[in-house]
Design an enzyme around this catalytic site. Structure first.
Site, short mmCIF file in Angstrom:
data_model
loop_
_atom_site.label_atom_id
_atom_site.label_comp_id
_atom_site.label_asym_id
_atom_site.label_seq_id
_atom_site.Cartn_x
_atom_site.Cartn_y
_atom_site.Cartn_z
N GLY A 1 0.85 -1.18 0.00
CA GLY A 1 0.00 0.00 0.00
C GLY A 1 0.89 1.24 0.00
O GLY A 1 2.02 1.18 0.49
N THR A 2 0.38 2.31 -0.55
CA THR A 2 1.25 3.48 -0.69
C THR A 2 0.81 4.66 0.16
O THR A 2 0.99 4.64 1.36
CB THR A 2 1.39 3.87 -2.18
OG1 THR A 2 0.09 3.94 -2.77
CG2 THR A 2 2.18 2.82 -2.93
N THR A 3 0.20 5.68 -0.41
CA THR A 3 0.13 6.98 0.27
C THR A 3 -1.10 7.16 1.16
O THR A 3 -2.23 6.94 0.74
CB THR A 3 0.17 8.10 -0.78
OG1 THR A 3 1.27 7.86 -1.67
CG2 THR A 3 0.35 9.44 -0.12
N LYS B 1 -7.27 1.14 2.40
CA LYS B 1 -6.12 1.37 3.27
C LYS B 1 -6.45 2.13 4.55
O LYS B 1 -5.58 2.33 5.38
CB LYS B 1 -5.04 2.15 2.51
CG LYS B 1 -4.60 1.54 1.20
CD LYS B 1 -3.59 2.46 0.52
CE LYS B 1 -3.28 1.95 -0.87
NZ LYS B 1 -2.35 2.88 -1.58
#
EC number: 3.4.25.1
Length: 281
Positions: free
Chosen positions: A53-55, A86
């Site tokens: 997962g990123t931002t 997320k």
């Protein structure tokens, strides 16, 4: 840990014995192998490829805090998933956004939710927001061995502090180090771009609506420069997950509400491509 009630019709003694108000302590005593950090890994032979997962971004405003995340998960240079979730509620007055190894992060969030629920049932009261942040720090620290092999989880925790009557934001590093952020914060691969966007647009007197627009704007700016961050996808109708926490509790914006914010930003970008500040005015 499963309770076998078929033979006697009663819970095992472990469930009935008074003990710690920490669910992690209970699990480490009864089934330590179920804790994510206690899993044995094969010898390290290069980087482990797993969806990441990123931002994640957060911003406070008078009366609460906003926490949001993009929907993209990556695996190396590939897009592993376009609509991953997320951002999750931790309890009634707090939420956690995950960046890092997606599978472990989701598992850690579920364990964190159980930890807070267990404490409330045993003690008959909620943990303070500071206490919740400390519990999450302990969970991240227990995952350090896996983080050293590339399976790191770095969340962003935000909530409404009933005692202080304001929203607060906490960021972490892979060792479990905790820092309270002032006003806004970001984590993940696009965090440097998201933080730069919020630095220019953030004000202490933002309204709730402006704070919501701010975090979506920050995700848009991050996606503009970071390939691992997914911006609003109008064609697929995939928009950031945006949540707000106030004295009324946790609320996740509907897809319709998120899409309206995203579309308003896109429309203003088309009118003034070099003027991101206009999105908040």
């Amino acid at each position: 840990m499963e309770a076998n009630t078929r033979s006697t019709g009663r819970l095992p003694a472990a469930f009935l014995t008074p003990g710690s108000s920490s669910f992690m302590d209970f699990l480490s005593d009864q089934s330590p192998e179920m804790l994510p950090g206690n899993r044995s890994l094969p010898p390290l032979q290069g980087a482990i490829e797993a969806p990441h997962g990123t931002t994640i971004v957060a911003a406070s405003f008078p009366g609460g805090v906003v926490l949001a995340g993009d929907r993209r998960a990556t695996m190396g240079n590939m897009i592993a998933q376009r609509d991953i979730e997320k951002v999750f509620p931790a309890d009634e007055y707090s939420a956690v956004g995950i960046a890092g190894t997606a599978g472990l992060a989701v598992e850690m969030v579920k364990l964190f939710q159980l930890e807070l629920e267990h404490f409330e049932k045993v003690e008959g009261a909620q943990l303070s927001l500071e206490g919740k942040a400390n519990r999450l720090s302990t969970m991240i620290r227990s995952n350090l061995a896996m983080a050293m092999q590339g399976l790191a989880v770095v969340p962003l925790f935000a909530g409404y502090d009933i005692d202080r009557d304001k929203g607060r934001i906490f960021s972490y590093d892979v060792t479990g180090g905790r820092s309270e952020e002032n006003g806004y914060a970001a984590t993940g691969s696009g965090s440097i771009f998201a933080r730069g966007s919020m630095k220019k647009l953030y004000r202490e007197d933002l309204t709730q609506e402006q704070a919501l627009t701010l975090v979506v704007q920050a995700l848009y700016d991050a996606a503009d420069d970071d390939s691992a961050t997914g911006g609003p996808d109008v064609a697929r109708r995939i928009y950031p997950i945006v949540t707000v926490i106030t004295d009324e509790g946790f609320r996740r914006l509907t897809d319709q509400e998120s899409s309206e914010i995203a579309r308003s930003i896109l429309e203003r970008r088309l009118e003034q491509p070099d003027g991101p500040r206009a999105a908040l005015l």
